[in-house]
Design an enzyme around this catalytic site. Structure first.
Site, PDB file in Angstrom:
ATOM      1  N   LYS A  33      18.110  28.722 -71.726  1.00 27.36           N
ATOM      2  CA  LYS A  33      16.995  29.471 -71.016  1.00 27.36           C
ATOM      3  C   LYS A  33      15.673  28.708 -70.843  1.00 27.36           C
ATOM      4  O   LYS A  33      14.835  28.993 -70.179  1.00 27.36           O
ATOM      5  CB  LYS A  33      16.651  30.652 -71.600  1.00 27.36           C
ATOM      6  CG  LYS A  33      15.829  31.719 -71.139  1.00 27.36           C
ATOM      7  CD  LYS A  33      15.942  32.941 -71.889  1.00 27.36           C
ATOM      8  CE  LYS A  33      14.815  33.946 -71.918  1.00 27.36           C
ATOM      9  NZ  LYS A  33      14.839  34.904 -72.800  1.00 27.36           N
ATOM     10  N   LEU A  34      15.561  27.557 -71.737  1.00 24.12           N
ATOM     11  CA  LEU A  34      14.194  26.741 -71.731  1.00 24.12           C
ATOM     12  C   LEU A  34      13.060  27.820 -72.077  1.00 24.12           C
ATOM     13  O   LEU A  34      12.259  27.723 -71.160  1.00 24.12           O
ATOM     14  CB  LEU A  34      14.023  26.036 -70.461  1.00 24.12           C
ATOM     15  CG  LEU A  34      15.398  24.869 -69.935  1.00 24.12           C
ATOM     16  CD1 LEU A  34      14.954  24.048 -68.870  1.00 24.12           C
ATOM     17  CD2 LEU A  34      15.331  23.896 -71.226  1.00 24.12           C
ATOM     18  N   THR A 117      22.405  31.564 -89.958  1.00 24.74           N
ATOM     19  CA  THR A 117      21.499  31.122 -91.008  1.00 24.74           C
ATOM     20  C   THR A 117      21.629  31.718 -92.362  1.00 24.74           C
ATOM     21  O   THR A 117      21.942  32.769 -92.510  1.00 24.74           O
ATOM     22  CB  THR A 117      20.175  31.608 -90.576  1.00 24.74           C
ATOM     23  OG1 THR A 117      19.021  31.609 -91.563  1.00 24.74           O
ATOM     24  CG2 THR A 117      20.027  32.897 -90.081  1.00 24.74           C
ATOM     25  N   ASP A 118      21.024  31.011 -93.290  1.00 26.21           N
ATOM     26  CA  ASP A 118      21.058  31.516 -94.746  1.00 26.21           C
ATOM     27  C   ASP A 118      20.188  32.781 -94.936  1.00 26.21           C
ATOM     28  O   ASP A 118      20.171  33.453 -96.048  1.00 26.21           O
ATOM     29  CB  ASP A 118      20.764  30.520 -95.952  1.00 26.21           C
ATOM     30  CG  ASP A 118      19.211  29.814 -95.704  1.00 26.21           C
ATOM     31  OD1 ASP A 118      18.367  30.340 -94.662  1.00 26.21           O
ATOM     32  OD2 ASP A 118      18.916  28.874 -96.471  1.00 26.21           O
ATOM     33  N   GLU A 119      19.117  32.865 -93.999  1.00 27.64           N
ATOM     34  CA  GLU A 119      18.273  34.125 -94.083  1.00 27.64           C
ATOM     35  C   GLU A 119      19.146  35.485 -93.833  1.00 27.64           C
ATOM     36  O   GLU A 119      18.439  36.597 -94.400  1.00 27.64           O
ATOM     37  CB  GLU A 119      17.246  34.010 -93.152  1.00 27.64           C
ATOM     38  CG  GLU A 119      16.235  32.845 -93.194  1.00 27.64           C
ATOM     39  CD  GLU A 119      14.879  32.850 -92.604  1.00 27.64           C
ATOM     40  OE1 GLU A 119      14.505  33.811 -92.328  1.00 27.64           O
ATOM     41  OE2 GLU A 119      14.395  31.674 -92.574  1.00 27.64           O
ATOM     42  N   TYR A 141      13.870  38.559 -87.336  1.00 32.64           N
ATOM     43  CA  TYR A 141      14.577  37.537 -86.980  1.00 32.64           C
ATOM     44  C   TYR A 141      15.922  37.410 -87.737  1.00 32.64           C
ATOM     45  O   TYR A 141      16.857  37.387 -86.970  1.00 32.64           O
ATOM     46  CB  TYR A 141      13.941  36.064 -87.525  1.00 32.64           C
ATOM     47  CG  TYR A 141      14.872  34.980 -87.459  1.00 32.64           C
ATOM     48  CD1 TYR A 141      15.308  34.416 -86.513  1.00 32.64           C
ATOM     49  CD2 TYR A 141      15.190  34.100 -88.741  1.00 32.64           C
ATOM     50  CE1 TYR A 141      16.190  33.257 -86.470  1.00 32.64           C
ATOM     51  CE2 TYR A 141      15.823  33.124 -88.743  1.00 32.64           C
ATOM     52  CZ  TYR A 141      16.607  32.802 -87.776  1.00 32.64           C
ATOM     53  OH  TYR A 141      17.390  31.709 -87.508  1.00 32.64           O
ATOM     54  N   LYS A 145      19.824  38.082 -86.371  1.00 31.60           N
ATOM     55  CA  LYS A 145      20.839  37.247 -86.728  1.00 31.60           C
ATOM     56  C   LYS A 145      21.984  37.761 -87.471  1.00 31.60           C
ATOM     57  O   LYS A 145      23.311  37.450 -87.081  1.00 31.60           O
ATOM     58  CB  LYS A 145      20.294  36.153 -87.286  1.00 31.60           C
ATOM     59  CG  LYS A 145      19.515  35.141 -86.730  1.00 31.60           C
ATOM     60  CD  LYS A 145      19.829  34.369 -85.477  1.00 31.60           C
ATOM     61  CE  LYS A 145      20.841  33.343 -85.780  1.00 31.60           C
ATOM     62  NZ  LYS A 145      21.338  32.572 -84.693  1.00 31.60           N
ATOM     63  N   PRO A 265       4.138  38.367 -94.105  1.00 27.98           N
ATOM     64  CA  PRO A 265       4.627  39.754 -94.688  1.00 27.98           C
ATOM     65  C   PRO A 265       6.118  39.663 -94.989  1.00 27.98           C
ATOM     66  O   PRO A 265       6.938  39.130 -93.974  1.00 27.98           O
ATOM     67  CB  PRO A 265       4.159  40.669 -93.411  1.00 27.98           C
ATOM     68  CG  PRO A 265       3.534  40.050 -92.579  1.00 27.98           C
ATOM     69  CD  PRO A 265       3.482  38.475 -92.804  1.00 27.98           C
TER      70      PRO A 265
END
Ligand code: NAD
Ligand code: DAU
Length: 328
Positions: A33-34, A117-119, A141, A145, A265
């Site tokens: 999508k840029l 992701t590890d998150e 985020y 994910k 936060p």
């Protein structure tokens, strides 16, 4: 193979496309999508076809997937701080976008690899996450994910789509947009700007050189078992303050540039990934943090033409909003 690389104009996607075309002889179609983070320049030396569009747009996806043997999805909003300030695009891209891609992969009957992701596991005080660890994301985020990962898993269980999920730890290296810790600190240090460390700077990240992640994803794509998740973690963990001190030293600066600023936060304290499962497929990280960071600082020092347009453009306004001060 012919690979559809979604989000291939970003940091990791462009490094993946470079590695796969050079080392594996793959053909690559990039769908991107840029957004502010996606740049055609990242692919200047990579042979590829390019489709400009969003993963949540079924027409763009249909055009891009034609003739592909597999889909690798990097497309995402990726900055935690932006997800706190403006979560909207995170929900749309990660939920609707992943759904549209999964439907297209199902219709085309091709393997689908989701870059995660590890998150999604949240923070860990001691030890390391395995693929069995519960999902406890902290930010918009990581929560979106994690939602995308669950949707991917449902397409394996419900429709038998060949899915593989790769969860990476913190990447660094060439072509990373300078909102992230390492390139932000490197460019600020090269300009003599203050180095904004969140909170006490003792948060720990598990650093992975981007080409190592690209090769790990390639291993999982070729040898991973459908329906499985593979953690891909870096070889070294380091506290943010120590990372910043290394950058101060590599750029010939003084620690008086370091400034402690208000914490993020919901800030996760530590990430650590156990990667035994992907190692059993034959992958291992090749680049230790000390060497990778030296290479990364040298790349930013030598590639002013890549970052100068970013640092003089919209990024300045973002920086002022996020840090309450201007870049020098
Ligand atoms: P990035 O922000 O550099 O690149 C993201 C790319 O996706 C950009 O080219 C952007 O234009 C494109 N994009 C965004 N929304 C889109 C949409 N709706 N449709 C099509 N394209 C879209 O991100 P990155 O650091 O290269 O991360 C790539 C992937 O790897 C992400 O899925 C991220 O969650 C994951 N990941 C990143 C890290 C890291 O440390 N950077 C670690 C583990 C996993
Ligand atoms: O762990 C994988 C994740 O790593 C990816 O999924 C994300 O897409 C990627 O952005 C990254 O997330 P982090 O939040 O860990 O990365 P970031 O570079 O934003 O921050 C790294 C650490 O540095 C974190 O503890 C916050 C801190 N930090 C960051 C910035 C930008 C600072 O202290 N000061 C800063 O100015």
């Amino acid at each position: 193979m012919k690979l559809l690389v979604c989000g291939g104009a970003g940091f990791i996607g462009s490094n993946f496309a470079r590695v796969r075309t050079r080392e594996n002889g793959d053909d690559v179609v990039v769908l991107d999508k840029l957004t502010y983070a996606g740049r055609r320049e990242n692919l200047a030396d990579v042979p590829h076809e390019f489709v400009h569009g969003a993963i949540e747009d079924p027409d763009a996806v249909r055009e891009a997937i034609a003739g592909a043997d597999a889909v690798v999805n990097f497309a995402a909003e990726t900055h935690v701080d932006r997800s706190i300030a403006e979560p909207d695009a995170f929900v749309r891209t990660h939920s609707q976008g992943t759904y549209v891609l999964l439907e297209a992969a199902r219709e085309a009957g091709v393997r689908y690899l989701q870059v995660s992701t590890d998150e999604v596991y949240g923070s860990i005080e001691e030890g390391s996450f395995t693929e069995q660890s519960p999902l406890q994301p902290s930010s918009p985020y990581s929560a979106t994910k994690a939602g995308a990962d669950l949707l991917v898993a449902s397409y394996f269980h419900t429709f038998g789509l060949e899915t593989v999920i790769c969860r990476g730890s913190n990447n660094y290296g060439p072509y990373q947009y300078p909102e992230k810790l390492i390139p932000l600190m490197v460019l600020n240090a090269l300009h003599g700007d203050k180095l904004p460390v969140y909170g006490d700077g003792q948060q720990v990240r598990n650093w992975l050189y981007v080409e190592d992640f690209a090769r790990g994803i390639g291993h999982a794509l070729e040898h991973g078992v459908p329906g499985e998740v593979y953690n891909v973690g870096g070889p070294d963990e380091e506290a943010n303050l120590d990372v910043v001190r290394r950058i101060v030293s590599l750029t010939g600066n003084d620690e008086s540039l370091i400034e402690y600023v208000t914490d993020r936060p919901g800030h996760d304290r530590r990430y650590s990934l156990g990667s035994e499962k992907v190692r059993a497929l034959g992958w291992s990280a090749q680049v230790r943090f000390e060497e990778g960071l030296e290479r990364t600082v040298a790349w930013y020092r030598d590639n002013r033409e890549w970052w100068a347009p970013i640092r003089s453009g919209d990024y300045r306004a973002y920086y002022e909003r996020q840090y309450g001060r201007s870049l020098g």
